[in-house]
Design a protein around this motif. Structure first.
Motif, short mmCIF file in Angstrom:
data_model
loop_
_atom_site.label_atom_id
_atom_site.label_comp_id
_atom_site.label_asym_id
_atom_site.label_seq_id
_atom_site.Cartn_x
_atom_site.Cartn_y
_atom_site.Cartn_z
N SER A 190 28.46 74.21 95.61
CA SER A 190 28.06 74.91 94.39
C SER A 190 28.84 76.22 94.22
O SER A 190 29.17 76.61 93.09
CB SER A 190 26.56 75.19 94.38
OG SER A 190 26.18 76.04 95.45
N TRP A 210 32.40 75.67 92.82
CA TRP A 210 32.50 75.46 91.37
C TRP A 210 32.89 76.74 90.65
O TRP A 210 33.59 76.71 89.64
CB TRP A 210 31.16 74.95 90.81
CG TRP A 210 30.73 73.62 91.35
CD1 TRP A 210 31.52 72.65 91.89
CD2 TRP A 210 29.39 73.12 91.41
NE1 TRP A 210 30.76 71.57 92.29
CE2 TRP A 210 29.45 71.83 92.00
CE3 TRP A 210 28.15 73.62 91.02
CZ2 TRP A 210 28.32 71.05 92.21
CZ3 TRP A 210 27.03 72.85 91.23
CH2 TRP A 210 27.10 71.57 91.81
N PHE A 254 26.26 78.02 84.56
CA PHE A 254 26.48 77.83 86.00
C PHE A 254 26.50 79.17 86.73
O PHE A 254 25.94 79.29 87.83
CB PHE A 254 27.81 77.09 86.24
CG PHE A 254 27.67 75.60 86.26
CD1 PHE A 254 28.05 74.87 87.37
CD2 PHE A 254 27.17 74.91 85.17
CE1 PHE A 254 27.93 73.49 87.41
CE2 PHE A 254 27.05 73.54 85.18
CZ PHE A 254 27.41 72.82 86.30
N PHE A 278 24.00 79.84 89.72
CA PHE A 278 24.54 79.71 91.07
C PHE A 278 25.05 81.01 91.68
O PHE A 278 25.35 81.05 92.87
CB PHE A 278 25.62 78.64 91.11
CG PHE A 278 25.08 77.26 90.87
CD1 PHE A 278 24.25 76.66 91.81
CD2 PHE A 278 25.35 76.56 89.70
CE1 PHE A 278 23.72 75.39 91.60
CE2 PHE A 278 24.82 75.30 89.47
CZ PHE A 278 24.00 74.72 90.42
N THR A 283 22.09 81.57 93.69
CA THR A 283 21.78 80.51 94.64
C THR A 283 22.06 80.88 96.10
O THR A 283 21.27 80.52 96.97
CB THR A 283 22.55 79.23 94.26
OG1 THR A 283 22.17 78.83 92.95
CG2 THR A 283 22.23 78.09 95.22
#
Length: 236
Positions: free
Chosen positions: A100, A103, A118, A122, A125
């Motif tokens: 992740s 990305w 995103f 993330f 995250t």
């Protein structure tokens, strides 16, 4: 549909899926669900909702499902199988964290529309996943150890290893979930929310865990019965 109804439906569906996967795929099905639960719970926990008069994060039911899975594995397949599920959950979460974050290293196309979403999800995250990894490992290993400690004690007192399943299930899960609620909230949200909100998250999370722990007891009895019937069928 209200948040309360959604939470109840989620509990029924997720706990039901544990039985279905166990029936269809055996312990490997439970390992697959562990992977699903640990990854999705770490994303879902970013959402803060109001339900049952409390402010809470989502992901609690998914985390509770992982404790149900390790209890089933402990009961039917032994401590090694339960600890294996914990290791699988941690390993796949580490891999997901790396994937992740990769990305966000790509340069988006001018026509891309998903990058801001995103980044919003993330960039938070890593802290969530790292907190979850540490707390998940601590709470789950403790849960497996305590489950077998209760089992040993109840067997010694009753002379029957088959009795008091409800005691080792709830006696281990309720204690380990309290540890899980406190540690995860402290590691994941300290400095993000004020103290009042943090206390609310701990209390609401643990209250949900109490409900989910009591609700998973009949599922555990059914899973043990399923395993016993499978053994009888194999012998025949």
């Amino acid at each position: 549909m209200t948040n309360e109804v959604l939470l109840i439906v989620s509990l029924v569906v997720l706990y039901g899926s544990v039985l279905v996967f166990y029936r269809l795929f055996g312990r490997n099905g439970l390992y697959c669900l562990t992977v699903l639960a640990t990854i999705t719970a770490n994303i879902e926990v970013l959402l803060l909702v109001d339900a049952f008069g409390m402010e809470m994060t989502l992901g609690n039911i998914l985390f509770a499902m992982t404790f149900l899975i390790t209890d089933i594995l402990s009961e039917n397949h032994g401590k090694h199988a339960a600890n294996r599920a914990v290791v699988i959950g941690v390993a796949t979460s580490i891999l997901f964290l790396l994937i992740s974050q990769s990305w966000l290293l790509y340069v988006p196309s001018p026509n891309d529309w998903a990058r801001p979403a995103f980044e919003s999800i993330f960039t938070n995250t890593p802290r969530m996943l790292l907190a979850s990894l540490v707390v998940y490992a601590i709470a789950q290993v403790f849960d497996v150890w305590l489950y077998h400690a209760w089992w040993k004690l109840s067997t010694k007192k009753s002379g029957d290893s088959h009795k008091y399943l409800w005691l080792r299930n709830n006696g281990s899960t309720l204690v380990s979930q309290l540890l899980n609620s406190f540690l995860f909230t402290a590691f994941a949200f300290w400095g993000t929310y004020d103290l009042k909100t943090l206390i609310s998250i701990v209390l609401s999370s643990y209250l949900i865990f109490i409900v989910t722990s009591l609700a998973d007891t009949p599922i555990l009895y059914l899973a043990r019965r399923m395993r016993e019937c499978q053994k009888i069928g194999t012998e025949e």
